[in-house]
Design a protein around this motif. Structure first.
Motif, short mmCIF file in Angstrom:
data_model
loop_
_atom_site.label_atom_id
_atom_site.label_comp_id
_atom_site.label_asym_id
_atom_site.label_seq_id
_atom_site.Cartn_x
_atom_site.Cartn_y
_atom_site.Cartn_z
N LYS A 117 17.35 3.13 -3.57
CA LYS A 117 16.32 4.14 -3.86
C LYS A 117 15.44 3.71 -5.02
CE LYS A 117 18.65 8.25 -2.03
NZ LYS A 117 19.18 9.61 -2.35
N VAL B 96 3.46 -5.66 1.52
CA VAL B 96 4.65 -5.25 2.26
C VAL B 96 5.82 -6.03 1.69
CG1 VAL B 96 4.19 -6.93 4.11
CG2 VAL B 96 5.74 -5.01 4.52
N SER B 97 6.92 -5.33 1.42
CA SER B 97 8.12 -5.96 0.87
C SER B 97 9.29 -5.68 1.80
CB SER B 97 8.44 -5.38 -0.52
OG SER B 97 7.37 -5.56 -1.42
N THR C 260 13.24 0.76 -3.90
CA THR C 260 12.20 1.26 -2.98
C THR C 260 11.09 1.96 -3.76
OG1 THR C 260 13.76 1.51 -1.15
CG2 THR C 260 11.73 2.80 -1.04
N ARG C 261 11.46 2.78 -4.72
CA ARG C 261 10.46 3.50 -5.52
C ARG C 261 9.57 2.53 -6.29
NH1 ARG C 261 10.66 5.45 -10.71
NH2 ARG C 261 12.87 4.91 -10.84
N LYS D 158 7.34 0.47 -3.74
CA LYS D 158 6.33 1.27 -3.02
C LYS D 158 5.01 1.34 -3.77
CE LYS D 158 8.49 4.29 0.35
NZ LYS D 158 8.73 5.69 0.77
N THR D 159 5.03 1.06 -5.07
CA THR D 159 3.76 1.00 -5.81
C THR D 159 2.93 -0.19 -5.35
OG1 THR D 159 4.66 -0.36 -7.61
CG2 THR D 159 4.84 2.03 -7.84
N GLY E 224 3.03 -1.21 -2.00
CA GLY E 224 2.77 -1.08 -0.58
C GLY E 224 4.00 -0.63 0.19
N THR E 225 4.09 -1.07 1.44
CA THR E 225 5.18 -0.69 2.33
C THR E 225 6.48 -1.40 1.96
OG1 THR E 225 3.60 -0.39 4.13
CG2 THR E 225 5.89 -0.67 4.77
N VAL E 226 7.60 -0.70 2.13
CA VAL E 226 8.91 -1.29 1.84
C VAL E 226 9.82 -1.12 3.06
CG1 VAL E 226 10.94 -1.26 0.33
CG2 VAL E 226 8.68 -0.72 -0.60
N GLU E 227 10.46 -2.21 3.47
CA GLU E 227 11.43 -2.19 4.57
C GLU E 227 12.73 -2.82 4.09
OE1 GLU E 227 10.95 -0.78 7.45
OE2 GLU E 227 8.77 -0.46 7.40
#
Length: 280
Positions: free
Chosen positions: A149, A135-136, A152-153, A156-157, A159-162
């Motif tokens: 964007k 998770v990031s 995030t892309r 996401k490789t 895991g979760t991104v916030e």
């Protein structure tokens, strides 16, 4: 022949290697192997494997030629050596190159002072990125908002991104999810040690601790129930679990209070690292 690198990974250690492996994991990965250059005089095993298997370029330092076409530089060095590498990076990176820092404690202000006015994002991933289950949490300066964007892309490789709007939250994020895997590993270590002390063979004790934590995590992820609900469901009144939980919730606030103190200590250290680079 000169290569047109798009992304530079500055630091090829454990976390940097985990991110790079994620970017290249599939045939249609987030980054093509020939678009990526890793900058590290002594890269870790994962990066060495990527270089031999995928042809990823690895250089001991970032040259002006390698930096000329970069869109993004990911800073994955230890925060203790940031000042040592910042000057050469500032000289080599075009002003149009965005920066993503995954260094704990290094603020957006410090990054801007060292690297100049540019688009900058701070991100705090964790070690589960190595298996795509991390998770990031990210925060950007004003110029970095356009990068959201892309970042995030990429993340996401892993895991979760916030995203958060207030950089002050990153200290708590570091203390919870950034450092958090170590707390879980410590729990597994303690649980295995307790099982061994109760007479189980070491190999079985280790396996039971590991599989119990893996299974509990999967249940937490898939059940849709809160941790409190799941704990209560497995804790029968006056049963064996209740006896154990009574100890864990014991005098002085028990485990919840210890965890609160641990997270507070990690958050405090994160702030110290950001405010006092000369004494780290």
């Amino acid at each position: 022949m000169a290569q047109n690198f798009r992304i530079a990974l500055i630091g090829g250690g454990n976390m940097g290697g985990a991110l790079a492996a994620g970017w290249l994991r599939t045939k249609r990965g987030a980054v093509a192997a020939d678009e990526l250059v890793v900058i590290d005089p002594s890269p870790g095993e994962v990066v060495q494997d990527l270089a031999s298997q995928s042809g990823v370029a690895v250089l001991p330092e970032l040259t002006a030629d390698a930096a000329a076409t970069l869109e993004l530089a990911i800073l994955a060095v230890k925060p203790q050596i940031f000042e040592q590498v910042a000057t050469s990076l500032a000289d080599a990176l075009p002003v149009s190159t965005g920066v993503v820092s995954i260094m704990a404690g290094v603020t957006l202000n410090r990054l801007t002072m060292a690297l100049g006015e540019r688009a900058i994002v701070r991100a705090m991933p964790n070690t589960a990125a190595a298996v795509g289950a991390g998770v990031s949490v990210c925060v950007a300066n004003e110029a970095g908002e356009a990068l959201e964007k892309t970042v995030t892309r990429l993340l996401k490789t892993a895991g979760t991104v916030e995203w958060v709007a207030d950089e002050r939250m990153i200290g708590a994020v570091t203390a919870v999810s950034g450092s958090g895997p170590a707390y879980v590993f410590l729990l597994a270590e303690a649980l295995a040690g307790a099982a061994f002390a109760e007479g189980l063979p070491r190999e079985l004790a280790d396996k039971l601790a590991r599989e119990t934590i893996i299974g509990a995590g999967a249940l937490l992820a898939k059940s849709g129930k809160s941790p409190q609900e799941l704990r209560r469901a497995v804790t029968s009144p006056n049963g064996t679990t209740q006896a154990a939980v009574d100890v864990l919730m014991g005098a002085g606030g028990g485990l919840p209070e210890l965890v609160r103190q641990a997270v507070a200590a990690a958050e405090r250290r994160s702030r110290q690292m950001g405010q006092d680079p000369g004494k780290r």
